[in-house]
Design an enzyme around this catalytic site. Structure first.
Site, short mmCIF file in Angstrom:
data_model
loop_
_atom_site.label_atom_id
_atom_site.label_comp_id
_atom_site.label_asym_id
_atom_site.label_seq_id
_atom_site.Cartn_x
_atom_site.Cartn_y
_atom_site.Cartn_z
N SER A 147 0.80 -1.23 0.00
CA SER A 147 0.00 0.00 0.00
C SER A 147 0.83 1.28 0.00
CB SER A 147 -0.92 0.03 1.22
OG SER A 147 -0.16 -0.16 2.40
N ASP A 201 -3.76 7.84 8.04
CA ASP A 201 -4.92 7.07 8.50
C ASP A 201 -4.58 6.08 9.60
OD1 ASP A 201 -3.45 5.25 7.11
OD2 ASP A 201 -4.99 4.74 5.63
N HIS A 241 -0.68 4.58 7.08
CA HIS A 241 -0.03 5.18 5.91
C HIS A 241 0.30 6.64 6.19
CE1 HIS A 241 -2.78 1.94 4.44
NE2 HIS A 241 -1.61 1.51 4.02
#
Ligand SMILES: *[C@@H]1O[C@H](CO)[C@@H](O)[C@H](O)[C@H]1NC(C)=O
Ligand SMILES: *[C@@H]1O[C@H](CO)[C@@H](O)[C@H](O)[C@H]1NC(C)=O
Ligand SMILES: *[C@@H]1O[C@H](CO)[C@@H](O)[C@H](O)[C@H]1NC(C)=O
Ligand SMILES: *[C@@H]1O[C@H](CO)[C@@H](O)[C@H](O)[C@H]1NC(C)=O
Ligand SMILES: *[C@@H]1O[C@H](CO)[C@@H](O)[C@H](O)[C@H]1NC(C)=O
Ligand SMILES: *[C@@H]1O[C@H](CO)[C@@H](O)[C@H](O)[C@H]1NC(C)=O
Length: 367
Positions: free
Chosen positions: A35, A339, A342
């Protein structure tokens, strides 16, 4: 108002001026990972665990729409593409599903939630990952695409010689999912040779396929994330680094992975003397910011997510960013943590600068 509209037009519609065009030694970038570098593959898979990234506030700062990136805007790979005057990399699954996507200047195979080790290793232990598109699956995608990029061996060699391969960051999920399902740091340490082995096999395979310049990032200091600070909170003050507020034992673990990786990359350099294998010190670049956040324009104090559902680090497992009960802060550029796991575009930008001209890659990316 009119000026603003024009500015927005310029930001969205004109090719970005290559900041370092004189250094444009790369004509293409190929990226694998999780991610931290996925630019839109995850929402194009069947997986459903992380649907929140399909909508705002994800993407609100730069693209002004959700692109599948796990941030409010651009990622490290986007800033590296800009630095070499290249377009943002299209996600492989958009290429696979539509012939209109241009691939000559690079493709991104990274998938949010991906592991370095094959996902079957985790499912056998009843650990459910968010995706089965592990590093070996991403390498398979690269091999599939290769014949559309070049045909003869000579043509491929010429083309890949001018390409940059980003192998990661990958491996964080191999540790996060077991840690969150209750495994101790001692158990995580036993995984390190397997994770690093998967990464070094990927590097070898890419070199065998023609890659010459490869950048292999280490882990970030995950003990500084709001998710880890919340889930693994401790009443014992000595669990925390008093300069940063980060969890010392987890950060030491991620550093252990990095040292192991660096050692193995040295072995690969001896095995493939013609290749340029760069280690990217994401940990060092991020830690420099955690130690003096204000210097980089961030709030000081204990790490806190911009987007979350409350609590001391604004991270709440029952109301994560994008879900009901969570809200995003007004000014994401003042936060490192987006978040809970990240980074914000602003933090990724500083880390990317550390790679491009800050001396956090060895050998240096620009030389
Ligand atoms: C924003 O993203 C959504 C879903 O990803 C897409 O349907 C929509 O067309 C996008 N809007 C713009 C203005 O790009
Ligand atoms: C991982 O899966 C790939 C197929 O995707 C397979 O070729 C490879 O042998 C597997 N690796 C390990 C270590 O099991
Ligand atoms: C991954 O594969 C396992 C085993 O085949 C399956 O049970 C699981 O649903 C898959 N996970 C995802 C996210 O596709
Ligand atoms: C706190 O942690 C330190 C090491 O991190 C340990 O030596 C000490 O015994 C712990 N104290 C308590 C009260 O658990
Ligand atoms: C921070 O911790 C170190 C040991 O980890 C200690 O030597 C130092 O005195 C501490 N500093 C403050 C300001 O508490
Ligand atoms: C976490 O979110 C739930 C659901 O929105 C809420 O009931 C709870 O109060 C939140 N916890 C904290 C610490 O903010």
């Amino acid at each position: 108002m009119k000026a603003m509209k024009i500015l927005v037009f310029f930001l969205c519609c004109l090719p970005l001026k290559p900041a370092l065009s004189r250094h444009s030694r790369y004509h293409a970038i190929f990226s694998l990972g999780d991610s931290h570098s996925d630019t839109g593959n995850y929402p194009r898979t069947e997986a459903v665990a992380f649907q929140v990234i399909k909508s705002l506030p994800y993407g609100e700062t730069f693209f002004r729409n959700a692109t599948g990136r796990c941030s409010d805007g651009r990622l490290i790979v986007d800033f590296i593409a800009e630095a070499f005057g290249l377009p943002y990399l299209p996600p492989y699954l958009a290429v696979a599903k539509g012939p209109h996507v241009r691939i000559r200047k690079g493709v991104n195979f990274a998938v949010a939630g991906a592991s370095a080790i094959n996902s079957s290793f985790f499912s056998a232990q009843k650990i459910a990952l968010w995706t089965n598109d592990s590093l070996s699956v991403q390498l398979g995608w690269f091999k599939n695409l290769k014949s559309s990029l070049c045909t003869t061996e000579q043509e491929c060699d010429e083309y890949f010689k001018k390409s940059l391969f980003l192998v990661g960051e990958i491996g964080e999920n191999d540790y996060n999912f077991p840690a969150l399902s209750g495994q101790s740091i001692k158990q995580l340490r036993a995984l390190v040779p397997l994770v690093v082995g998967a990464i070094t096999r990927a590097v070898s395979m890419l070199i065998e396929e023609g890659a010459v310049d490869l950048m292999v990032p280490g882990q970030l200091p995950v003990g500084c994330t709001s998710m880890f600070l919340t889930v693994f909170q401790s009443a014992n003050e000595s669990a925390y680094d008093n300069r940063t507020g980060c969890l010392k034992a987890y950060d030491a673990f991620f550093k252990y992975h990095n040292n192991y990786l660096k050692q193995e990359l040295q072995n690969l350099r001896e095995q493939y003397p013609h290749a340029r294998i760069m280690y990217a010190d994401y940990y060092g670049a991020a830690m420099t910011i955690y130690r003096s956040p204000k210097h980089y324009g961030f709030y000081g104090g204990t790490p806190r997510a911009c987007c979350g559902g409350g609590g001391p680090h604004n991270f709440n497992t029952t109301a994560v960013c994008g879900q009901t009960g969570a809200t995003a802060c007004k000014d994401p550029s003042a936060f490192m943590d987006w978040d809970g796991i990240h980074f914000t575009e602003s933090a990724y930008h500083h880390i990317a600068k550390g790679m491009i001209n800050g001396g956090f890659t060895s050998p240096p990316l620009l030389s």
